[in-house]
Design an enzyme around this catalytic site. Structure first.
Site: not given
Ligand code: SAT
Ligand code: MN
Length: 609
Positions: A73, A215-216, A224, A244, A266, A268, A270, A272, A291, A390, A517
């Site tokens: 992002r 991307y993403g 998002k 989030h 992001s 950290c 989530k 897992n 997410d 990813r 974990y």
């Molecule tokens: O690229 S994303 O925003 O979908 C992934 C993230 O930052 O959590």
């Molecule tokens: Mn996220």
């Protein structure tokens, strides 16, 4: 389907206007079918953008390599273009909406030349659910279409729910790389340079305009952009929460079920946490979402959460059979990998995958051949997979997906967790004394910046209130107020209990004290018990902490280490709160709800006592 067949006159007109502006060679309305998905993948393979993976190892899966400038992002190119700058607040970038639309209209002019425009009708949340919202994204990226197929519910059934008059969030997306006559991508990931990238949100008109990135979160606009930035505005206006947060289901040895959501910045952990395999005997964790959570009040006064997404867009590096076997299983087939390494036998590879790479050579995320690594580590900056590489995988492929994950009514939430990566001070777990205390704790979340965002602050601690800093579509002070108001207008005994967790405490040598974990189940079990009115705790100035005998230490964690991470570090907390008072809260000016200063004062007073 072609545009003429669209039955919604407003939608048809909007698409026609976009076609006139962006001049694609052709237009297609997506039906969401498997055949369509396969065709999108084939187009990207033919364009040299995707590599099919070994069907014996990863059936139906492909690998993409993005442009090195387009790997995460871009927060400094992300805009909340509300009419008044004040409404975007101090934590968002703002441009006047008319000016931004003018700039972006020029960029969109002819931006799809030589490409096909895809019109993607998608639903965030189960199609037709009361909580779900519909969006329509136009894009010139078949990579985006394929990813949207996995991450959202796409297709004709969404158009049926929309009918002729239904409301939808219009989303423009173009990679910003028109093709000249006869020109092809020829293996070069299409995108625009950083200073031409715009990820824009118009909260009043509920529109999203994205340009220049493939991307993403920049390009999959349901995630998002819609499910957080625009949804936070809807949630504020309609009295609900768009957060989030992961959503997990936890069952104790007696078969009692509770649902917990957790907000972490992001990358950290989530995903897992949402898929954790408990080490505590008899306990079970299943996944509802990894997410985003949309939460509304039920008639019984409880908060019910749905996962608006249909897939996982998870961080690959660090994921292995020990850290997250369920994620590894989820992406074993029908998955899209982005910026991972490619082994000689057509498999993907990343740092900490759990084994070295087979064969003599490996192709890294930039497409360069390198000697195959014998271990699964690489020096910093020389990674084979990008640190934000990813996998995109359908949620239904997850072995521990909860049976109710698509229940349109949602699941009732018992606890909220807040956390981030904090090497010092913040204890392993800490329960808020009240809703308002919990909101205070959420408002001061801090974390070390990760590779999920392009930033020069990677590794430094930054405040990320509610893990929403990059995702709140309006003034964050008003967002805090929204949380406070929801608490005040509902029966607090039915609201989720709020907890702060920190899996990332480090010792003086820089090693992690807590193994994390699956061992995090020890903390989840204590939280579960606290929500049942049990679980031993001591009251401290910062909240309720587990007594030393309440959480059995995992193997390798000494009593002294447990004491250290369950202790109130008084000088550390004083410094933390001083930083909140001096540097964090003043940013919000008079929009910072006074209730939060009352909490801050009270805690400081107790720490000084
Ligand atoms: O690229 S994303 O925003 O979908 C992934 C993230 O930052 O959590
Ligand atoms: Mn996220």
């Amino acid at each position: 389907m072609n545009v003429q067949e669209l039955k919604h006159p407003g939608l048809k007109q909007w698409v026609e206007e976009a076609v006139a502006l962006m001049s694609p060679d052709s237009v297609e309305v997506c039906d969401g079918s498997k055949a369509e998905y396969d065709r999108m993948i084939q187009i990207t393979i033919d364009a040299g953008l995707a590599t099919p993976l070994n069907p014996e190892k990863l059936p139906g899966s492909v690998l993409f390599r993005s442009d090195p400038s387009d790997v995460a992002r871009v927060e400094n190119r992300t805009y909340i273009a509300s009419k008044n700058q004040e409404d975007a607040g101090p934590t968002n970038n703002w441009i006047d909406p008319a000016e931004l639309k003018k700039t972006m209209t020029e960029l969109y002019h002819g931006s799809m030349k030589g490409r096909t425009m895809y019109v993607i009708p998608f639903s965030m949340g189960p199609v037709g659910s009361e909580i779900a919202k519909i969006g329509v994204q136009i894009t010139d990226s078949p990579y985006v279409v394929a990813n949207m197929h996995i991450m959202t519910r796409v297709g004709t059934k969404v158009l049926e729910v929309l009918g002729t008059q239904g409301a939808y969030v219009p989303c423009f997306h173009s990679v910003g790389k028109p093709l000249g006559p006869g020109e092809k991508d020829n293996g070069t990931w299409p995108c625009a340079p950083l200073d031409k990238k715009y990820i824009s949100h118009f909260p009043e008109t509920r529109e999203i305009w994205s340009y220049g990135s493939g991307y993403g979160g920049n390009a999959l606009l349901g995630k998002k952009c819609l499910a957080l930035r625009i949804a936070t505005v809807l949630a504020r206006d309609e009295g609900w929460l768009a957060e989030h947060m992961l959503i997990l289901k936890i069952t104790n040895p007696e078969g009692v079920v509770k649902y917990i959501t957790g907000a972490f910045p992001s990358a950290c952990g989530k995903t897992n946490l949402a898929m954790l395999i408990p080490t505590v005997p008899g306990w079970k964790v299943e996944t509802v979402g990894d997410d985003i959570a949309w939460m509304k009040f039920g008639k019984d006064g409880r908060l019910y959460a749905i996962n608006p997404e249909a897939g996982f867009f998870g961080v690959a590096p660090g994921t292995n059979n020990e850290s997250n076997r369920n994620a590894m299983e989820s992406c074993k087939k029908n998955s899209i990998f982005t910026n991972c390494g490619l082994t000689e036998d057509g498999d993907v590879w990343w740092e900490l995958i759990g084994h070295g790479a087979p064969g003599k050579e490996i192709v890294d995320w930039k497409g360069n051949k390198r000697p195959a690594p014998k271990t699964d580590k690489s020096p910093k900056g020389e990674e084979i997979a990008h640190p934000n590489a990813r996998f995109t995988a359908p949620a239904k492929q997850c072995p521990c997906i909860a049976k109710e994950w698509e229940d349109p009514a949602g699941v009732p939430i018992s606890a909220f967790l807040f956390g981030g990566r904090r090497p010092k001070t913040i204890p392993l777990v800490n329960q808020a004394k009240s809703w308002i205390h919990g909101v205070f704790m959420g408002s001061i979340v801090g974390s070390e910046v990760t590779a999920a965002v392009i930033s020069d602050q990677v590794g430094q601690v930054r405040r990320d209130p509610f893990a929403m800093l990059p995702f709140c579509g309006y003034h964050m002070g008003d967002y805090f107020k929204h949380w406070i108001t929801l608490g005040q207008s509902h029966d607090e005994s039915k609201l989720p209990k709020i907890f702060f967790v920190n899996w990332f405490r480090k010792n003086d040598e820089g090693g992690f004290i807590w193994p994390g974990y699956g061992e995090n189940s020890r903390v989840l079990a204590w939280i579960f018990e606290r929500c049942s009115g049990k679980g031993k705790a001591v009251e401290t100035p910062i909240g309720f902490l587990p007594t030393l005998d309440a959480i059995a230490p995992p193997q390798g964690v000494s009593e002294a280490a447990m004491q250290e991470i369950l202790n109130v570090d008084i000088p550390g907390w004083k410094a933390e709160l001083a930083d909140v008072r001096q540097n964090h809260y003043p940013k919000f000016g008079d929009k910072l709800p006074k209730e939060l200063y009352v909490e801050l004062n009270a805690i400081e007073k107790q720490l000084n006592a």
